[in-house]
Design a protein around this motif. Structure first.
Motif, PDB file in Angstrom:
ATOM      1  N   LEU A   1      -4.630  -9.134  -7.255  1.00  0.00           N
ATOM      2  CA  LEU A   1      -3.859  -9.348  -6.014  1.00  0.00           C
ATOM      3  C   LEU A   1      -4.124 -10.704  -5.370  1.00  0.00           C
ATOM      4  O   LEU A   1      -5.271 -11.134  -5.264  1.00  0.00           O
ATOM      5  CB  LEU A   1      -4.238  -8.294  -4.967  1.00  0.00           C
ATOM      6  CG  LEU A   1      -3.816  -6.846  -5.170  1.00  0.00           C
ATOM      7  CD1 LEU A   1      -4.348  -6.015  -4.001  1.00  0.00           C
ATOM      8  CD2 LEU A   1      -2.309  -6.698  -5.293  1.00  0.00           C
TER       9      LEU A   1
ATOM     10  N   TRP B   1      -1.638  -8.376   0.098  1.00  0.00           N
ATOM     11  CA  TRP B   1      -1.561  -6.914   0.216  1.00  0.00           C
ATOM     12  C   TRP B   1      -0.905  -6.582   1.541  1.00  0.00           C
ATOM     13  O   TRP B   1      -1.238  -7.198   2.565  1.00  0.00           O
ATOM     14  CB  TRP B   1      -2.981  -6.356   0.142  1.00  0.00           C
ATOM     15  CG  TRP B   1      -3.146  -4.858   0.120  1.00  0.00           C
ATOM     16  CD1 TRP B   1      -3.845  -4.103   1.017  1.00  0.00           C
ATOM     17  CD2 TRP B   1      -2.684  -3.941  -0.880  1.00  0.00           C
ATOM     18  NE1 TRP B   1      -3.822  -2.783   0.645  1.00  0.00           N
ATOM     19  CE2 TRP B   1      -3.118  -2.656  -0.513  1.00  0.00           C
ATOM     20  CE3 TRP B   1      -1.910  -4.089  -2.047  1.00  0.00           C
ATOM     21  CZ2 TRP B   1      -2.823  -1.523  -1.262  1.00  0.00           C
ATOM     22  CZ3 TRP B   1      -1.614  -2.955  -2.790  1.00  0.00           C
ATOM     23  CH2 TRP B   1      -2.066  -1.684  -2.414  1.00  0.00           C
TER      24      TRP B   1
ATOM     25  N   THR C   1      -3.750 -10.579   3.801  1.00  0.00           N
ATOM     26  CA  THR C   1      -3.267  -9.271   4.255  1.00  0.00           C
ATOM     27  C   THR C   1      -2.174  -9.428   5.302  1.00  0.00           C
ATOM     28  O   THR C   1      -2.306 -10.220   6.235  1.00  0.00           O
ATOM     29  CB  THR C   1      -4.452  -8.455   4.819  1.00  0.00           C
ATOM     30  OG1 THR C   1      -5.482  -8.444   3.830  1.00  0.00           O
ATOM     31  CG2 THR C   1      -4.042  -7.039   5.133  1.00  0.00           C
TER      32      THR C   1
ATOM     33  N   ALA D   1      -6.769  -1.634  -2.118  1.00  0.00           N
ATOM     34  CA  ALA D   1      -6.760  -3.091  -2.308  1.00  0.00           C
ATOM     35  C   ALA D   1      -8.022  -3.526  -3.061  1.00  0.00           C
ATOM     36  O   ALA D   1      -7.948  -4.319  -4.003  1.00  0.00           O
ATOM     37  CB  ALA D   1      -6.681  -3.798  -0.953  1.00  0.00           C
TER      38      ALA D   1
ATOM     39  N   SER E   1       0.823  -1.213   0.000  1.00  0.00           N
ATOM     40  CA  SER E   1       0.000   0.000   0.000  1.00  0.00           C
ATOM     41  C   SER E   1       0.860   1.267   0.000  1.00  0.00           C
ATOM     42  O   SER E   1       1.746   1.413   0.838  1.00  0.00           O
ATOM     43  CB  SER E   1      -0.915   0.024   1.226  1.00  0.00           C
ATOM     44  OG  SER E   1      -1.618   1.255   1.238  1.00  0.00           O
TER      45      SER E   1
END
Ligand code: GDP
Ligand code: CA
Length: 353
Positions: free
Chosen positions: A283, A286, A306, A271, A242
């Protein structure tokens, strides 16, 4: 191990430097191939002709940073720069007075423009320029065709009318302050990925989306026909970092670009904008900053693994640590999914089973 990174300028450059550093210090395990090979697919949407020269801001930011000759304090251009030529150009009323080109930097643009006029493609010219330095990273422009980001705004001089300007004019001259009606990728229809780009994505073990501007850097790259599909279908694990921490860009004005495409300036919104490969997005994983840990659950629920990690690249050590965290996340996703086919469609079936 082959790692392919999609990169814009400053965020991309810092991340690539960290990745190279990390892989030099900690070579990959034998199970993913001992030698690491890094390929950067770099945004060329900011490119332009100015004072007769072809300027590629993001390719140059990446090249200067990896060569160790970038100006850290200023954040762009060459260290130890002078501006005598720019001053002369301004005296002649040539060029953009608000877009200063340093003398050393102009050397790069003259060399590139010369090579292009000799008939080399942009990727050939880029590899000729890169050969001067010991980059340790293969640089590929996203496309050899010109695909320039232009910005449609309300004309500041003529109320009620719209006008179109080059991205750099909107970004540097107007400091991204003019509300955007639309970003246009001029030339996109006739563009194809540069040689080696689709292979670098298809043959990678890991594809990383650098913490670059999601709209005018990464967004431009994945809009080049064929690139989004290559990321969607590669057997590599795809992990993004990010560029947004605590609801704000770390550097620059990415919030103005995100607002223009209706995406909130938040790590989870970016995302969701990229999407999970389980649902046609790009993705698998992330990375969000520790300050955004509260967003992890909702990103996970959208089918994106994540990882919470420190995302500020303050120096070589923190940038290398970030690269290690991104590769670590990719490794965990790969191990979790090993045994089933790595194609997203089959993975979805496997995970539903
Ligand atoms: P540009 O082409 O020079 O604008 O650079 P990029 O598109 O590569 O990167 C711009 C983005 O990088 C901005 O949205 C920043 O928020 C992000 N960025 C810059 N430095 C950092 C950092 O240290 N950490 C993270 N996570 N993002 C960063
Ligand atoms: Ca850029």
């Amino acid at each position: 191990m082959r790692v392919t990174v999609l990169a814009g300028g400053v965020g991309g450059a810092r991340f690539l430097r960290g990745l190279r550093e990390h892989l030099q210090v900690s070579p990959p395990d034998a199970d993913v191939g001992a030698a690491a090979r890094i390929t950067a697919v770099v945004n060329t949407g900011d490119d332009m002709w100015l004072t007769g020269l072809r300027i590629c801001p993001d390719l140059d930011s990446v090249m200067y940073t990896l060569a160790g000759v970038n100006d850290e304090a200023r954040g762009w251009g060459r260290v130890g720069e002078s501006e005598r030529v720019s001053a002369e150009l301004a005296s002649y009323g040539v060029g953009w007075p608000w877009f200063t080109l340093g003398d050393l930097d102009l050397g790069t643009h003259i060399a590139r423009s010369h090579l292009l006029r000799e008939g080399l493609t942009l990727s050939e010219a880029t590899s000729r320029l890169a050969a001067r330095w010991d980059l340790g990273v293969e640089l590929l422009p996203m496309s050899d065709q010109s695909v320039e980001t232009h910005v449609v705004v309300d004309d500041p001089d003529t109320p009620g009318c719209q006008t179109t300007m080059h991205f750099e004019q909107w970004w540097v001259k107007h400091r991204a302050a003019l509300p955007v009606r639309e970003f246009v990728q001029e030339g996109l229809g006739a563009a194809v990925p540069a040689p080696g780009v689709l292979e670098a994505i298809a043959e990678a073990d890991v594809v990383l989306l650098a913490p670059s501007n999601p709209v005018v850097s990464i967004g431009m790259i994945i809009n080049v026909p064929g690139i989004r599909e290559a990321i969607r279908t590669t057997a590599a694990t795809v992990v993004g970092i990010s560029p947004i921490i605590s609801g704000a860009p770390v550097r620059g004005m990415a919030d103005a670009c995100l607002a223009a495409v209706g995406v909130a300036t938040r790590a989870d919104a970016v995302a969701a904008h990229y999407g999970s490969r389980l649902n046609g997005g790009i993705l698998d994983g992330w990375l969000i900053d520790e300050a955004d840990a509260g967003l992890a659950e909702s990103i996970e629920s959208a089918g994106i693994h994540t990882t919470v990690a420190p995302l500020w690249m303050r120096d070589a050590v923190t940038s290398a640590a970030l690269a290690a965290d991104a590769l670590g996340a990719a490794g965990r996703i790969r191990r979790r999914r090993s045994g089933s086919s790595l194609r997203p469609e089959s993975r979805q079936q496997a995970e539903l089973a």
